[in-house]
Write an enzyme that holds these catalytic residues in place. Structure first.
Site, PDB file in Angstrom:
ATOM      1  N   LYS A 108       0.763  -1.691  -0.069  1.00  0.00           N
ATOM      2  CA  LYS A 108      -0.064  -0.047   0.281  1.00  0.00           C
ATOM      3  C   LYS A 108       0.937   0.709   0.112  1.00  0.00           C
ATOM      4  CE  LYS A 108      -3.837   1.901   2.648  1.00  0.00           C
ATOM      5  NZ  LYS A 108      -5.244   1.592   3.748  1.00  0.00           N
ATOM      6  N   SER A 119      -9.904   2.134   2.496  1.00  0.00           N
ATOM      7  CA  SER A 119      -9.103   2.576   1.678  1.00  0.00           C
ATOM      8  C   SER A 119      -7.813   1.700   0.710  1.00  0.00           C
ATOM      9  CB  SER A 119      -8.203   3.852   2.756  1.00  0.00           C
ATOM     10  OG  SER A 119      -6.730   2.824   3.621  1.00  0.00           O
ATOM     11  N   SER A 176     -10.231   0.114   6.531  1.00  0.00           N
ATOM     12  CA  SER A 176      -9.223   0.656   5.470  1.00  0.00           C
ATOM     13  C   SER A 176      -9.090  -1.143   4.749  1.00  0.00           C
ATOM     14  CB  SER A 176      -8.279   1.115   5.373  1.00  0.00           C
ATOM     15  OG  SER A 176      -9.439   2.507   5.316  1.00  0.00           O
TER      16      SER A 176
END
Lengths: 491, 113
Positions: free
Chosen positions: A75, A150, A174
């Site tokens: 990420k 997210s 997330s």
């Protein structure tokens, strides 16, 4: 079906395949499919091949590595030295990290191959990836739908077979919500279990790093590598970490599963509620006993979270002021430089949360909002502790709906509602994961979309959590019943 | 003494719930330039947002301690040992402007007064 991390590591350690060969195949796969999916913001092809060569050399010298040759997506709010780390924001679009996050470092040392950095909602604020300023990520199961957020890029990368494992960060859901949307396993360990050194901070009392994988066992394998005390993160917990990956149960005999009275699925569409009724029955069939538990204050989770998280974000994001990192827009004086830089660099949702947080912390409002929320947080955590006197694990939906279409949630609060079931768990700091549990065809669609079952255990009971999820996954095999829209994704 | 201070804060707190939001003032505190359109849209959204969080007032939290973090860590210390730090050149390379071994910023002291 593509190989699991467990299988790849076994092959590479036994020298049946080289890490280089696995890496080349993974990079070719990204080349073929990521134009449609958009999981990656930055590809690290050269670094990946170079690292694979190092892994092959170590294996050749007799080492056995837990993640030898396993393709990894990272990420893009986690630092990797010498590569850009954008947080999906214009303010950091060209910023190159001068060090590597501890969790990433541990994965690389364990033999994982870093393929690239994945898309996210700007600074991890959002539930659909639509708040990224730098790219669009599509759900591999229906390209007209969001991947969740997210950590949407990481979830989509694993779902599209563009990585075998991925890192995510979870502040209010997330990791778990995008995992549910993309038919993969997403696991948020206990707050403090995994070092956050090198993770760009959003809400420091909530942020936690965790894995995405296609199987619970693979998620456990990643967890075993990244968990544990790190001197670089004072909030990482100094408790022994029991290895989980090879110690997962496959029945639920004697396990009491709490079904939360207040999380009734009555308000959900009938087809969605049915998926969960069936999942709870499947847990029972594996030997579990269902017990009714109550979390009376969980309904206040959203309001509590949306005071605490923005308050912490407004403080953490103060460092992006045009001085030390990334973007600067000049002004007539230093204050105007700060104001113009932040106005140009941050997107709408980040600005919204900075304003909410600044307001909640400002003189005269601090007690009414921030302290009040922290007190309610105490009540929510106490409710969970009480519920766990009656059960070993809590089961609930992971998200309020399956993946929705782009631009479907224009009102900020309707987006926040996606995390209704995950947020109270985050406020209590508990370990939790989402495991695929079925699918529905949404009213506005034609393709079946995956759903996730959220499981929760008491603090530091990761092995129990992963064991229950493993038993459910092995018996039901829900993930393998769906086929991604991406051509040949699971070929 | 402590109790009296908390009482005062709570009284003030109660009043805080119903006050209108001065978005320009909040943006100033946050060092965030807003366009006139943004002032209007964020003003409406913040007001709407506060009606959602108003629900917390239903809960009596008079005697409830605040939770700042959930793992009950206390005063985490470490050896005061010298360890390698980040490479200065690499850190400065990420800054918008650097001068020698410094971050370069617009003039702060001695600007026209």
């Amino acid at each position: 079906m593509a190989q699991t991390a467990m299988e790849i590591a076994a092959d590479v350690n036994a020298r049946r395949r080289s890490a280089r060969e696995v890496t080349r195949e993974a990079l070719a796969r990204i080349e073929r499919t990521d134009g449609d999916v958009g999981a990656y913001l930055t590809r690290l092809d050269e670094f990946a091949l170079e690292h694979a060569e190092g892994v092959d050399a170590r294996v050749g010298a007799g080492e056995t590595l837990p993640l030898a040759g396993v393709p990894l997506a990272i990420k893009d709010n986690m630092c990797v030295r010498g590569t850009r780390t954008t947080c999906g924001s214009k303010i950091l679009a060209d910023w190159v990290a001068p060090y590597t996050a501890t969790a990433v470092l541990r994965l690389l040392e364990a033999g994982a191959i870093p393929l690239g950095k994945t898309n996210l909602d700007e600074f991890a604020m959002g539930s659909s990836c639509e708040n990224s300023a730098l790219g669009v990520t599509r759900n591999p199961y229906d390209l007209e739908r969001v991947p969740g957020g997210s950590s949407g890029g990481s979830a989509a990368a694993v779902a599209a077979d563009e990585a075998v494992i991925a890192t995510g960060s979870d502040t209010g859901g997330s990791i778990r919500e995008p995992a549910a949307f993309c038919n993969v396993v997403g696991f948020k360990p206990t707050y403090g279990r995994v070092s956050r050194y090198g993770l760009v901070a959003f809400a420091s009392s909530l942020d936690q790093i965790g894995p995405f994988a296609r199987t619970v066992e693979d998620a456990a394998l990643v967890y075993d590598v990244i968990a544990g005390k790190d001197p670089m993160d004072a909030t990482s917990v100094d408790l022994p970490v029991e290895p989980t990956a090879r110690h997962l149960r496959d029945d639920l005999n004697g396990i009491r599963v709490g079904i939360v009275r207040e999380f009734t699925t009555d308000a959900l569409p009938a087809v969605v509620a049915d998926v969960y009724s069936i999942a709870y029955r499947e847990l029972e069939k594996l030997g579990a006993t269902l017990v009714d538990v109550s979390l009376p204050t969980a309904q206040y989770g959203l309001a509590t979270y949306y005071l605490i998280a923005p308050a912490e974000c407004s403080s953490n994001l103060a460092r992006f002021d045009g001085v030390r990192y990334g973007l600067r827009v000049n002004g007539s004086d230093v204050t105007e430089m700060y104001e113009k830089t932040r106005a140009a660099g941050f997107g709408a949702e980040v600005k919204r949360r900075i304003l909410i947080g600044t307001y909640a912390l400002s003189s005269g409002y601090y007690d009414a909002y921030y302290v009040k929320a922290q007190k309610v947080r105490t009540l929510i955590a106490a409710d969970f502790a009480k519920a766990f006197e009656r059960c070993d694990v809590i089961a609930s939906p992971a998200a309020s709906s399956p993946a929705f279409r782009f631009n479907a949630k224009s009102d900020p609060y309707s987006m926040y509602l996606m995390d209704y079931y995950t947020i109270p768990v985050s406020l209590a700091g508990l370990p939790s994961l989402s495991v695929p549990c079925g699918a529905v065809i949404p009213e506005d669609g034609t393709r079946p979309m995956p759903m996730g079952l959220q499981l929760v255990t008491p603090l530091f009971e990761e092995r129990r959590l992963l064991g229950v999820a493993n038993a459910f996954e092995k018996a039901t095999q829900h993930a393998s019943k769906l086929t991604p829209q991406i051509a040949g994704a699971r070929a | 003494m402590a109790l009296a201070a908390e009482d005062a804060a709570c009284t003030f707190g109660e009043r805080a719930w119903s006050m209108p939001i001065d978005v320009r003032y909040v943006a100033k505190l946050a060092r965030l330039a807003l366009s006139p359109d943004e002032v209007e849209s964020y003003g409406a959204q913040l007001t709407d947002f506060l009606t959602h969080v108003d629900a917390l007032r239903e809960l009596d939290t008079q005697d409830v301690p605040a939770t700042a973090q959930v793992i009950h860590a206390r005063n985490v210390g470490r050896e005061d040992a010298v360890t390698p730090c980040l490479a200065r050149d690499e850190v400065l390379a990420g800054a918008p402007q650097a001068y020698g071994s410094y971050f370069r910023v617009p003039r702060i002291i001695g600007a026209e007064e």
